[in-house]
Scaffold this motif. Structure first.
Motif, PDB file in Angstrom:
ATOM      1  N   VAL A   7       0.841  -1.200   0.000  1.00 14.69           N
ATOM      2  CA  VAL A   7       0.000   0.000   0.000  1.00 14.69           C
ATOM      3  C   VAL A   7       0.879   1.254   0.000  1.00 14.69           C
ATOM      4  O   VAL A   7       0.605   2.223  -0.732  1.00 14.69           O
ATOM      5  CB  VAL A   7      -0.961  -0.008   1.209  1.00 14.69           C
ATOM      6  N   GLY A   8       1.932   1.244   0.799  1.00 15.22           N
ATOM      7  CA  GLY A   8       2.865   2.369   0.801  1.00 15.22           C
ATOM      8  C   GLY A   8       3.523   2.563  -0.548  1.00 15.22           C
ATOM      9  O   GLY A   8       3.694   3.700  -1.018  1.00 15.22           O
ATOM     10  N   SER A   9       3.891   1.470  -1.194  1.00 15.28           N
ATOM     11  CA  SER A   9       4.497   1.544  -2.525  1.00 15.28           C
ATOM     12  C   SER A   9       3.516   2.116  -3.539  1.00 15.28           C
ATOM     13  O   SER A   9       3.900   2.889  -4.418  1.00 15.28           O
ATOM     14  CB  SER A   9       4.944   0.154  -2.977  1.00 15.28           C
ATOM     15  N   PHE A  10       2.260   1.741  -3.406  1.00 15.90           N
ATOM     16  CA  PHE A  10       1.223   2.271  -4.287  1.00 15.90           C
ATOM     17  C   PHE A  10       1.166   3.792  -4.195  1.00 15.90           C
ATOM     18  O   PHE A  10       1.187   4.493  -5.209  1.00 15.90           O
ATOM     19  CB  PHE A  10      -0.136   1.665  -3.916  1.00 15.90           C
ATOM     20  N   PHE A  11       1.099   4.316  -2.979  1.00 12.36           N
ATOM     21  CA  PHE A  11       1.001   5.763  -2.800  1.00 12.36           C
ATOM     22  C   PHE A  11       2.282   6.488  -3.214  1.00 12.36           C
ATOM     23  O   PHE A  11       2.222   7.570  -3.812  1.00 12.36           O
ATOM     24  CB  PHE A  11       0.625   6.103  -1.356  1.00 12.36           C
ATOM     25  N   LEU A  12       3.438   5.902  -2.925  1.00 13.28           N
ATOM     26  CA  LEU A  12       4.697   6.514  -3.347  1.00 13.28           C
ATOM     27  C   LEU A  12       4.803   6.556  -4.871  1.00 13.28           C
ATOM     28  O   LEU A  12       5.233   7.554  -5.441  1.00 13.28           O
ATOM     29  CB  LEU A  12       5.886   5.760  -2.767  1.00 13.28           C
ATOM     30  N   ALA A  13       4.419   5.460  -5.523  1.00 14.85           N
ATOM     31  CA  ALA A  13       4.485   5.410  -6.984  1.00 14.85           C
ATOM     32  C   ALA A  13       3.552   6.440  -7.604  1.00 14.85           C
ATOM     33  O   ALA A  13       3.928   7.128  -8.561  1.00 14.85           O
ATOM     34  CB  ALA A  13       4.125   4.012  -7.478  1.00 14.85           C
ATOM     35  N   ARG A  14       2.378   6.555  -7.080  1.00 16.30           N
ATOM     36  CA  ARG A  14       1.418   7.522  -7.606  1.00 16.30           C
ATOM     37  C   ARG A  14       1.918   8.950  -7.406  1.00 16.30           C
ATOM     38  O   ARG A  14       1.818   9.786  -8.299  1.00 16.30           O
ATOM     39  CB  ARG A  14       0.061   7.327  -6.934  1.00 16.30           C
ATOM     40  N   GLU A  15       2.486   9.218  -6.257  1.00 14.80           N
ATOM     41  CA  GLU A  15       2.990  10.554  -5.949  1.00 14.80           C
ATOM     42  C   GLU A  15       4.193  10.926  -6.810  1.00 14.80           C
ATOM     43  O   GLU A  15       4.339  12.064  -7.232  1.00 14.80           O
ATOM     44  CB  GLU A  15       3.370  10.642  -4.477  1.00 14.80           C
ATOM     45  N   LYS A  16       5.056   9.947  -7.080  1.00 15.52           N
ATOM     46  CA  LYS A  16       6.305  10.226  -7.797  1.00 15.52           C
ATOM     47  C   LYS A  16       6.197  10.017  -9.302  1.00 15.52           C
ATOM     48  O   LYS A  16       7.176  10.148 -10.019  1.00 15.52           O
ATOM     49  CB  LYS A  16       7.431   9.360  -7.233  1.00 15.52           C
ATOM     50  N   ASN A  19       5.354   3.829 -12.386  1.00 12.95           N
ATOM     51  CA  ASN A  19       4.412   2.787 -12.758  1.00 12.95           C
ATOM     52  C   ASN A  19       3.795   2.204 -11.482  1.00 12.95           C
ATOM     53  O   ASN A  19       4.446   1.467 -10.744  1.00 12.95           O
ATOM     54  CB  ASN A  19       5.127   1.699 -13.556  1.00 12.95           C
ATOM     55  N   VAL A  20       2.533   2.522 -11.237  1.00  7.09           N
ATOM     56  CA  VAL A  20       1.873   2.167  -9.988  1.00  7.09           C
ATOM     57  C   VAL A  20       1.715   0.653  -9.851  1.00  7.09           C
ATOM     58  O   VAL A  20       2.004   0.095  -8.791  1.00  7.09           O
ATOM     59  CB  VAL A  20       0.499   2.869  -9.890  1.00  7.09           C
ATOM     60  N   LEU A  21       1.281  -0.015 -10.901  1.00  2.11           N
ATOM     61  CA  LEU A  21       1.062  -1.459 -10.823  1.00  2.11           C
ATOM     62  C   LEU A  21       2.363  -2.203 -10.528  1.00  2.11           C
ATOM     63  O   LEU A  21       2.415  -3.071  -9.649  1.00  2.11           O
ATOM     64  CB  LEU A  21       0.447  -1.970 -12.126  1.00  2.11           C
ATOM     65  N   LYS A  22       3.423  -1.846 -11.237  1.00  3.00           N
ATOM     66  CA  LYS A  22       4.710  -2.522 -11.046  1.00  3.00           C
ATOM     67  C   LYS A  22       5.222  -2.346  -9.625  1.00  3.00           C
ATOM     68  O   LYS A  22       5.633  -3.314  -8.979  1.00  3.00           O
ATOM     69  CB  LYS A  22       5.740  -1.986 -12.044  1.00  3.00           C
ATOM     70  N   TRP A  23       5.186  -1.131  -9.111  1.00  2.00           N
ATOM     71  CA  TRP A  23       5.722  -0.879  -7.780  1.00  2.00           C
ATOM     72  C   TRP A  23       4.840  -1.459  -6.677  1.00  2.00           C
ATOM     73  O   TRP A  23       5.340  -1.837  -5.627  1.00  2.00           O
ATOM     74  CB  TRP A  23       5.972   0.609  -7.579  1.00  2.00           C
ATOM     75  N   THR A  24       3.546  -1.550  -6.919  1.00  3.51           N
ATOM     76  CA  THR A  24       2.662  -2.175  -5.934  1.00  3.51           C
ATOM     77  C   THR A  24       2.943  -3.675  -5.856  1.00  3.51           C
ATOM     78  O   THR A  24       3.009  -4.245  -4.762  1.00  3.51           O
ATOM     79  CB  THR A  24       1.187  -1.922  -6.284  1.00  3.51           C
ATOM     80  N   VAL A  32      11.837  -8.824  -1.307  1.00  2.00           N
ATOM     81  CA  VAL A  32      12.080  -7.907  -2.419  1.00  2.00           C
ATOM     82  C   VAL A  32      11.577  -6.527  -2.037  1.00  2.00           C
ATOM     83  O   VAL A  32      12.193  -5.517  -2.378  1.00  2.00           O
ATOM     84  CB  VAL A  32      11.373  -8.409  -3.699  1.00  2.00           C
ATOM     85  N   ASN A  33      10.478  -6.496  -1.298  1.00  4.02           N
ATOM     86  CA  ASN A  33       9.866  -5.219  -0.953  1.00  4.02           C
ATOM     87  C   ASN A  33      10.773  -4.348  -0.090  1.00  4.02           C
ATOM     88  O   ASN A  33      10.743  -3.129  -0.192  1.00  4.02           O
ATOM     89  CB  ASN A  33       8.503  -5.400  -0.304  1.00  4.02           C
ATOM     90  N   MET A  34      11.588  -4.941   0.747  1.00  2.77           N
ATOM     91  CA  MET A  34      12.492  -4.149   1.588  1.00  2.77           C
ATOM     92  C   MET A  34      13.511  -3.381   0.737  1.00  2.77           C
ATOM     93  O   MET A  34      13.776  -2.208   0.976  1.00  2.77           O
ATOM     94  CB  MET A  34      13.234  -5.046   2.584  1.00  2.77           C
ATOM     95  N   VAL A  35      14.046  -4.028  -0.268  1.00  2.00           N
ATOM     96  CA  VAL A  35      15.007  -3.381  -1.159  1.00  2.00           C
ATOM     97  C   VAL A  35      14.300  -2.322  -2.001  1.00  2.00           C
ATOM     98  O   VAL A  35      14.801  -1.210  -2.170  1.00  2.00           O
ATOM     99  CB  VAL A  35      15.695  -4.426  -2.073  1.00  2.00           C
ATOM    100  N   CYS A  36      13.126  -2.661  -2.505  1.00  2.00           N
ATOM    101  CA  CYS A  36      12.388  -1.732  -3.354  1.00  2.00           C
ATOM    102  C   CYS A  36      11.981  -0.475  -2.610  1.00  2.00           C
ATOM    103  O   CYS A  36      12.025   0.622  -3.167  1.00  2.00           O
ATOM    104  CB  CYS A  36      11.159  -2.421  -3.935  1.00  2.00           C
ATOM    105  N   VAL A  37      11.577  -0.617  -1.363  1.00  2.00           N
ATOM    106  CA  VAL A  37      11.156   0.556  -0.591  1.00  2.00           C
ATOM    107  C   VAL A  37      12.330   1.498  -0.385  1.00  2.00           C
ATOM    108  O   VAL A  37      12.189   2.715  -0.540  1.00  2.00           O
ATOM    109  CB  VAL A  37      10.518   0.140   0.748  1.00  2.00           C
ATOM    110  N   PHE A  40      12.854   3.199  -3.600  1.00  2.00           N
ATOM    111  CA  PHE A  40      11.743   4.047  -3.984  1.00  2.00           C
ATOM    112  C   PHE A  40      11.649   5.328  -3.163  1.00  2.00           C
ATOM    113  O   PHE A  40      11.285   6.369  -3.681  1.00  2.00           O
ATOM    114  CB  PHE A  40      10.446   3.256  -3.881  1.00  2.00           C
ATOM    115  N   VAL A  41      12.001   5.258  -1.919  1.00  2.00           N
ATOM    116  CA  VAL A  41      11.977   6.459  -1.083  1.00  2.00           C
ATOM    117  C   VAL A  41      12.992   7.485  -1.600  1.00  2.00           C
ATOM    118  O   VAL A  41      12.722   8.685  -1.614  1.00  2.00           O
ATOM    119  CB  VAL A  41      12.239   6.098   0.399  1.00  2.00           C
ATOM    120  N   GLY A  42      14.122   7.020  -2.070  1.00  2.00           N
ATOM    121  CA  GLY A  42      15.153   7.921  -2.566  1.00  2.00           C
ATOM    122  C   GLY A  42      15.030   8.262  -4.042  1.00  2.00           C
ATOM    123  O   GLY A  42      15.778   9.092  -4.546  1.00  2.00           O
ATOM    124  N   ALA A  43      14.094   7.646  -4.753  1.00  2.00           N
ATOM    125  CA  ALA A  43      13.942   7.884  -6.186  1.00  2.00           C
ATOM    126  C   ALA A  43      13.432   9.295  -6.454  1.00  2.00           C
ATOM    127  O   ALA A  43      12.734   9.890  -5.635  1.00  2.00           O
ATOM    128  CB  ALA A  43      12.974   6.864  -6.788  1.00  2.00           C
TER     129      ALA A  43
END
Length: 67
Positions: A7-16, A19-24, A32-37, A40-43
């Motif tokens: 859910v956090g990835s969804f909102f971050l992807a939408r804000e930044k 690609n919302v589907l891919k990041w969700t 994998v989500n720990m590395v992606c977050v 994504f926070v620094g992207a």
């Protein structure tokens, strides 16, 4: 826990502007989500970059028109 990260990835992807589907989906995969977050926070924010590029292009066009 993966659900909360997804859910956090969804909102971050939408804000930044990413690609919302891919990041969700990546946010829902355990481990994998720990590395992606962290990534994504620094992207960069692509929406803001596009706006800045447009402003700079308009400024250059205005300068050319003055000359």
């Amino acid at each position: 826990m993966s659900l909360f990260i997804a859910v956090g990835s969804f909102f971050l992807a939408r804000e930044k502007g990413r690609n919302v589907l891919k990041w969700t989906i990546l946010g829902a995969i355990p481990m994998v989500n720990m590395v992606c977050v962290w990534f994504f926070v620094g992207a960069t924010n692509l929406r803001l970059e596009r706006k800045l590029d447009q402003i700079l292009e308009n400024q250059k066009a205005a300068q050319r028109a003055v000359q």
